[in-house]
Design a protein around this motif. Structure first.
Motif, mmCIF file in Angstrom:
data_model
loop_
_atom_site.group_PDB
_atom_site.id
_atom_site.type_symbol
_atom_site.label_atom_id
_atom_site.label_comp_id
_atom_site.label_asym_id
_atom_site.label_seq_id
_atom_site.Cartn_x
_atom_site.Cartn_y
_atom_site.Cartn_z
ATOM 1 N N TYR A 7 0.834 -1.197 0.000
ATOM 2 C CA TYR A 7 0.000 0.000 0.000
ATOM 3 C C TYR A 7 0.874 1.255 0.000
ATOM 4 O O TYR A 7 0.662 2.178 -0.787
ATOM 5 C CB TYR A 7 -0.920 -0.017 1.226
ATOM 6 N N GLU A 10 2.850 1.598 -3.397
ATOM 7 C CA GLU A 10 2.012 2.009 -4.520
ATOM 8 C C GLU A 10 1.464 3.431 -4.360
ATOM 9 O O GLU A 10 1.339 4.159 -5.339
ATOM 10 C CB GLU A 10 0.860 1.022 -4.706
ATOM 11 N N ASN A 11 1.164 3.829 -3.125
ATOM 12 C CA ASN A 11 0.515 5.125 -2.917
ATOM 13 C C ASN A 11 1.473 6.272 -2.627
ATOM 14 O O ASN A 11 1.110 7.427 -2.821
ATOM 15 C CB ASN A 11 -0.512 5.031 -1.789
ATOM 16 N N TYR A 12 2.662 5.965 -2.159
ATOM 17 C CA TYR A 12 3.596 7.035 -1.820
ATOM 18 C C TYR A 12 4.864 6.968 -2.645
ATOM 19 O O TYR A 12 5.259 7.927 -3.278
ATOM 20 C CB TYR A 12 3.954 6.991 -0.321
ATOM 21 N N SER A 15 4.241 6.156 -6.729
ATOM 22 C CA SER A 15 3.492 7.238 -7.364
ATOM 23 C C SER A 15 4.214 8.573 -7.271
ATOM 24 O O SER A 15 3.711 9.585 -7.742
ATOM 25 C CB SER A 15 2.110 7.365 -6.713
#
Length: 157
Positions: A7, A10-12, A15
């Motif tokens: 998580y 992928e999100n920090y 991206s």
């Protein structure tokens, strides 16, 4: 814990979002996302230890080693890294995605995951996380991304 790492990656990280996020804010966000607090702390500790690996004497020693040796895996390592995973690590070394130091960092981080269901797909993500965090490994990271995201489906003939 691995789900939290995925998580976060992928999100920090992946991206290219702001990486310097306050631990309390991040913990609150992860809690709202449904993760348990003890697992959140384990994941954040895992990432912190990954960052600290580059500053150890062992890492500095491994970066100066000659490139001709054979890696023998311990019984504990073979419980996490099956034959397919170990073969993939050898492949990554042969195509210069990993070197001795980054391979050892990957193995170290795999052993810290505290999971029983570790497979080659998980290994690929750990390799990406390690390469992303090691300065000067941008090309290797890019190669690894290509290996993961450009995989061919079906036979190659």
């Amino acid at each position: 814990m691995f789900d939290i790492l995925m998580y976060l990656f992928e999100n920090y990280i992946h991206s290219e979002a702001e990486v310097m996020v306050d631990h309390d804010v991040l913990t609150d966000e992860l809690t709202r996302a449904g993760f348990h607090q003890d697992e959140i702390y384990k994941a954040l500790s895992w990432l912190e230890k990954l960052a600290n690996l580059q500053n150890t004497d062992a890492y500095n020693f491994l970066t100066k080693r000659p490139q001709q040796s054979v890696r023998i895996y311990t019984p504990q390592e073979t419980r996490f890294l099956d034959t397919e995973c170990r073969g993939f690590l050898i492949f990554l070394e042969n195509v210069n995605v990993l070197d001795f130091a980054t391979r050892e960092m990957v193995i170290d981080r795999v052993l810290e995951l505290d999971t029983k269901d570790f497979n080659i797909d998980d290994l690929k993500w750990v390799v990406l996380m390690v390469l992303f965090n090691v300065p000067g490994k941008e090309s290797a990271y890019s190669q690894m991304e290509d290996l993961i995201f450009d995989e061919c489906e079906g036979p190659l003939h």
